[in-house]
Design a protein around this motif. Structure first.
Motif, PDB file in Angstrom:
ATOM      1  N   UNK A   1      15.126  -2.541  11.966  1.00 52.51           N
ATOM      2  CA  UNK A   1      15.485  -1.154  12.249  1.00 52.51           C
ATOM      3  C   UNK A   1      16.893  -0.852  11.734  1.00 52.51           C
ATOM      4  N   UNK A   2      17.813  -1.793  11.913  1.00 54.06           N
ATOM      5  CA  UNK A   2      19.180  -1.592  11.420  1.00 54.06           C
ATOM      6  C   UNK A   2      19.197  -1.373   9.911  1.00 54.06           C
ATOM      7  N   UNK A   3      18.489  -2.234   9.199  1.00 54.18           N
ATOM      8  CA  UNK A   3      18.425  -2.144   7.743  1.00 54.18           C
ATOM      9  C   UNK A   3      17.802  -0.819   7.319  1.00 54.18           C
ATOM     10  N   UNK A   4      16.739  -0.406   8.009  1.00 52.14           N
ATOM     11  CA  UNK A   4      16.037   0.831   7.667  1.00 52.14           C
ATOM     12  C   UNK A   4      16.919   2.051   7.884  1.00 52.14           C
ATOM     13  N   UNK A   5      17.621   2.085   9.017  1.00 52.09           N
ATOM     14  CA  UNK A   5      18.482   3.233   9.322  1.00 52.09           C
ATOM     15  C   UNK A   5      19.635   3.324   8.333  1.00 52.09           C
ATOM     16  N   UNK A   6      20.228   2.183   7.995  1.00 57.14           N
ATOM     17  CA  UNK A   6      21.318   2.190   7.011  1.00 57.14           C
ATOM     18  C   UNK A   6      20.830   2.684   5.655  1.00 57.14           C
ATOM     19  N   UNK A   7      19.643   2.218   5.228  1.00 54.77           N
ATOM     20  CA  UNK A   7      19.092   2.663   3.948  1.00 54.77           C
ATOM     21  C   UNK A   7      18.790   4.158   3.976  1.00 54.77           C
TER      22      UNK A   7
ATOM     23  N   UNK B   1       0.828  -1.220   0.000  1.00 56.98           N
ATOM     24  CA  UNK B   1       0.000   0.000   0.000  1.00 56.98           C
ATOM     25  C   UNK B   1       0.860   1.266   0.000  1.00 56.98           C
ATOM     26  N   UNK B   2       1.995   1.207   0.664  1.00 57.45           N
ATOM     27  CA  UNK B   2       2.895   2.370   0.706  1.00 57.45           C
ATOM     28  C   UNK B   2       3.475   2.621  -0.685  1.00 57.45           C
ATOM     29  N   UNK B   3       3.897   1.548  -1.365  1.00 60.26           N
ATOM     30  CA  UNK B   3       4.400   1.695  -2.736  1.00 60.26           C
ATOM     31  C   UNK B   3       3.316   2.265  -3.653  1.00 60.26           C
ATOM     32  N   UNK B   4       2.111   1.728  -3.533  1.00 61.70           N
ATOM     33  CA  UNK B   4       1.009   2.189  -4.388  1.00 61.70           C
ATOM     34  C   UNK B   4       0.707   3.664  -4.165  1.00 61.70           C
ATOM     35  N   UNK B   5       0.800   4.096  -2.919  1.00 66.12           N
ATOM     36  CA  UNK B   5       0.444   5.483  -2.590  1.00 66.12           C
ATOM     37  C   UNK B   5       1.536   6.480  -2.989  1.00 66.12           C
ATOM     38  N   UNK B   6       2.823   6.096  -2.820  1.00 65.34           N
ATOM     39  CA  UNK B   6       3.880   7.116  -2.879  1.00 65.34           C
ATOM     40  C   UNK B   6       4.986   6.894  -3.910  1.00 65.34           C
ATOM     41  N   UNK B   7       5.025   5.727  -4.526  1.00 69.59           N
ATOM     42  CA  UNK B   7       6.146   5.440  -5.438  1.00 69.59           C
ATOM     43  C   UNK B   7       6.208   6.423  -6.600  1.00 69.59           C
ATOM     44  N   UNK B   8       5.054   6.788  -7.125  1.00 71.87           N
ATOM     45  CA  UNK B   8       5.029   7.735  -8.244  1.00 71.87           C
ATOM     46  C   UNK B   8       5.459   9.137  -7.816  1.00 71.87           C
ATOM     47  N   UNK B   9       5.303   9.457  -6.542  1.00 70.44           N
ATOM     48  CA  UNK B   9       5.665  10.793  -6.050  1.00 70.44           C
ATOM     49  C   UNK B   9       7.174  10.905  -5.861  1.00 70.44           C
ATOM     50  N   UNK B  10       7.780   9.933  -5.167  1.00 71.62           N
ATOM     51  CA  UNK B  10       9.216  10.041  -4.863  1.00 71.62           C
ATOM     52  C   UNK B  10      10.082   9.399  -5.941  1.00 71.62           C
ATOM     53  N   UNK B  11       9.506   8.529  -6.756  1.00 71.81           N
ATOM     54  CA  UNK B  11      10.268   7.834  -7.786  1.00 71.81           C
ATOM     55  C   UNK B  11      10.681   6.446  -7.345  1.00 71.81           C
ATOM     56  N   UNK B  12      10.727   5.516  -8.301  1.00 75.30           N
ATOM     57  CA  UNK B  12      10.995   4.113  -8.005  1.00 75.30           C
ATOM     58  C   UNK B  12      12.360   3.906  -7.341  1.00 75.30           C
ATOM     59  N   UNK B  13      13.341   4.733  -7.689  1.00 70.31           N
ATOM     60  CA  UNK B  13      14.692   4.582  -7.144  1.00 70.31           C
ATOM     61  C   UNK B  13      14.829   5.182  -5.748  1.00 70.31           C
ATOM     62  N   UNK B  14      13.776   5.860  -5.284  1.00 63.44           N
ATOM     63  CA  UNK B  14      13.837   6.541  -3.978  1.00 63.44           C
ATOM     64  C   UNK B  14      12.882   5.929  -2.968  1.00 63.44           C
ATOM     65  N   UNK B  15      12.528   4.649  -3.169  1.00 62.17           N
ATOM     66  CA  UNK B  15      11.712   3.932  -2.185  1.00 62.17           C
ATOM     67  C   UNK B  15      12.230   2.500  -2.096  1.00 62.17           C
ATOM     68  N   UNK B  16      12.541   2.063  -0.870  1.00 64.11           N
ATOM     69  CA  UNK B  16      13.108   0.728  -0.671  1.00 64.11           C
ATOM     70  C   UNK B  16      12.367   0.015   0.459  1.00 64.11           C
ATOM     71  N   UNK B  17      12.485  -1.306   0.486  1.00 67.54           N
ATOM     72  CA  UNK B  17      11.874  -2.128   1.528  1.00 67.54           C
ATOM     73  C   UNK B  17      12.946  -2.642   2.486  1.00 67.54           C
ATOM     74  N   UNK B  18      12.636  -2.621   3.777  1.00 66.27           N
ATOM     75  CA  UNK B  18      13.549  -3.163   4.790  1.00 66.27           C
ATOM     76  C   UNK B  18      12.746  -3.971   5.798  1.00 66.27           C
ATOM     77  N   UNK B  19      13.466  -4.834   6.545  1.00 62.34           N
ATOM     78  CA  UNK B  19      12.780  -5.728   7.477  1.00 62.34           C
ATOM     79  C   UNK B  19      13.317  -5.620   8.910  1.00 62.34           C
TER      80      UNK B  19
END
Length: 446
Positions: free
Chosen positions: A400-406, A380-398
């Motif tokens: 907190x460490x992975x998210x902060x590094x990204x 749902x997050x990709x569907x809502x915002x991917x077109x706004x920020x661009x495909x290269x500016x949205x990533x998935x993490x699983x």
């Protein structure tokens, strides 16, 4: 001897069980999951019988009354069986209220509950009052009623805690605002959720006070449908009110009876538009409790931000990391984004509660440079915002460490990395506090 069965062996349930024991009931506690060691130790200390990992029906369905912990949905099989037996089910708040003669200031709402509750508690403490803090924050209300004595309680109460309240009555009731949240627990019907919030007002008397956001359309729409005898004290950033609080130029004006208190915005400890509302509600509760203007101003100027709510963590290479893990719905995330003045790398995601992200799109377009999804299912997050920020500016993490590094990879000097998840935490974390702590730990390891 009447038999009380408590369902749920965490803060709320253990507190209710201790109060039942103190009041001379035959008490039994049952939890379908595992009870944390410190709660099990507390039950043993009070010699309270309990079980974990299952529900033994013959030990539950012989109850005179059941106290249900707020995390247990009404659809749970054991709840259905209890209802079929005609056994009355109440909440910890309802149960504790029967034995409490203190003045009660009770706060509910979709957003701002914890900050407003903490502000009011701080105000009353600064005024020298004998005050306890409980409900959905701090120690169990029932446990405090069983083991301590206060002249005042400031209680944060969630809709889940209000669901099984019938006779409980605050002296001052506050609804901060109402926006879509927890709709998965209310058959995805907004009206059911609104009615749950307004249960806080159902027993108010003419001498009691109801404090509410008159800018909030959902609150006002429902308020116009009900009969309420309590003294109404609205707060608004849009219009002046005769009794209540409003914004005038660069200050908050608080009017209560024949008294007026002015509080300049520059003196508030908490910034952001949402915190103006929280400060108004807290100031009104303080005035209705007889606290003088000087104490109110000083408290609102010196209050420290609460953990996990727009909490600055560290600035690393001129990138500020902010922990807003308590933002578990769309409206809370909207306020978090709205008050940012620098480009944002937004960490968002978790357990979706029926979110509609449409309201966030203009803010994301204006303020967000990249999105880091932190959740199991981020579609749902990709569907809502991917077109706004661009495909290269949205990533998935699983994690907190992975998210902060990204996020640190996207961020440049002068940016903000904002954890404001917009969702519940239960897919990857035990609770929002756990998510916030792990985020802070990950930031410190950068």
């Amino acid at each position: 001897m009447s038999r009380i069965v408590v369902l749920g062996g965490a803060e709320s349930g253990v507190g209710a069980a201790v109060l039942a024991k103190v009041k001379g009931f035959d008490v039994f506690l049952s939890d379908y999951g595992k009870i944390a060691d410190h709660f099990a130790d507390e039950l043993r200390k009070w010699d309270i019988s309990f079980e974990e990992g299952h529900h033994t029906e013959e030990l539950i369905l012989n109850a005179d009354e059941v106290v249900k912990s707020p995390g247990i949905p009404s659809t749970a099989p054991i709840i259905k069986k209890i209802e079929a037996q005609g056994i009355h089910i109440i909440s910890e708040i309802e149960f504790a209220g029967r034995y409490d003669t203190a003045k009660k200031i009770c706060i509910t709402g979709s957003n701002g509950k914890t900050t407003t509750t903490s502000l009011i508690y701080y105000l009353l403490q600064n005024a020298g009052l004998n005050v306890g803090l409980g409900g959905n924050i701090g120690k169990s209300y029932a446990y405090q009623v069983a083991t301590e004595h206060f002249d005042y309680y400031v209680l944060e109460i969630s809709s889940f805690q209000l669901d099984n309240c019938y006779d409980f009555r605050p002296d001052i009731a506050i609804i901060t605002n109402i926006t879509p949240d927890h709709l998965d627990r209310y058959d995805y019907q907004m009206e059911n959720y609104v009615k749950a919030k307004f249960r806080l007002t159902q027993n108010l008397r003419p001498e009691d006070c109801f404090i509410f956001d008159s800018d909030d359309e959902i609150t006002i729409e429902h308020l116009n449908k009900i009969i309420l005898s309590a003294k109404r004290l609205p707060f608004s950033q849009k219009t002046e009110v005769r009794q209540g609080a409003f914004l005038k130029d660069d200050k908050i004006v608080v009017k209560y009876d024949n008294d007026e208190c002015d509080i300049f915005l520059k003196e508030l400890a908490l910034g952001g538009r949402h915190n103006i509302y929280n400060s108004m509600a807290a100031a009104l509760a303080a005035k209705a409790s007889g606290i003088d203007n000087k104490t109110i101003r000083e408290a609102l100027a010196t209050f420290q931000p609460i953990e996990h709510r727009l909490e600055p963590v560290l600035s690393i290479k001129d990138v500020l990391y902010i922990n807003d893990s308590k933002a578990t719905n769309v409206d809370a995330a909207w306020y978090a984004l709205e008050c940012q003045k620098r480009p944002v790398v937004w960490i968002v995601g978790g357990t979706d509660k029926g979110n509609d992200y449409e309201i966030l799109k203009p803010l994301v377009k204006e303020k967000v440079k990249a999105i880091v999804c932190l959740g199991v299912d981020n579609r749902k997050i990709h569907e809502a915002f991917e077109q706004i920020v661009g495909k290269d500016s949205i990533v998935d993490t699983k994690s907190a460490d992975e998210a902060v590094k990204a996020a640190s990879g996207f961020a440049k000097a002068g940016d903000i990395v904002l954890l404001s998840p917009c969702c519940a935490s239960f897919d990857l974390f035990t609770c929002y506090e756990d998510r916030g702590e792990k985020f802070k730990e990950a930031v410190r390891r950068l």
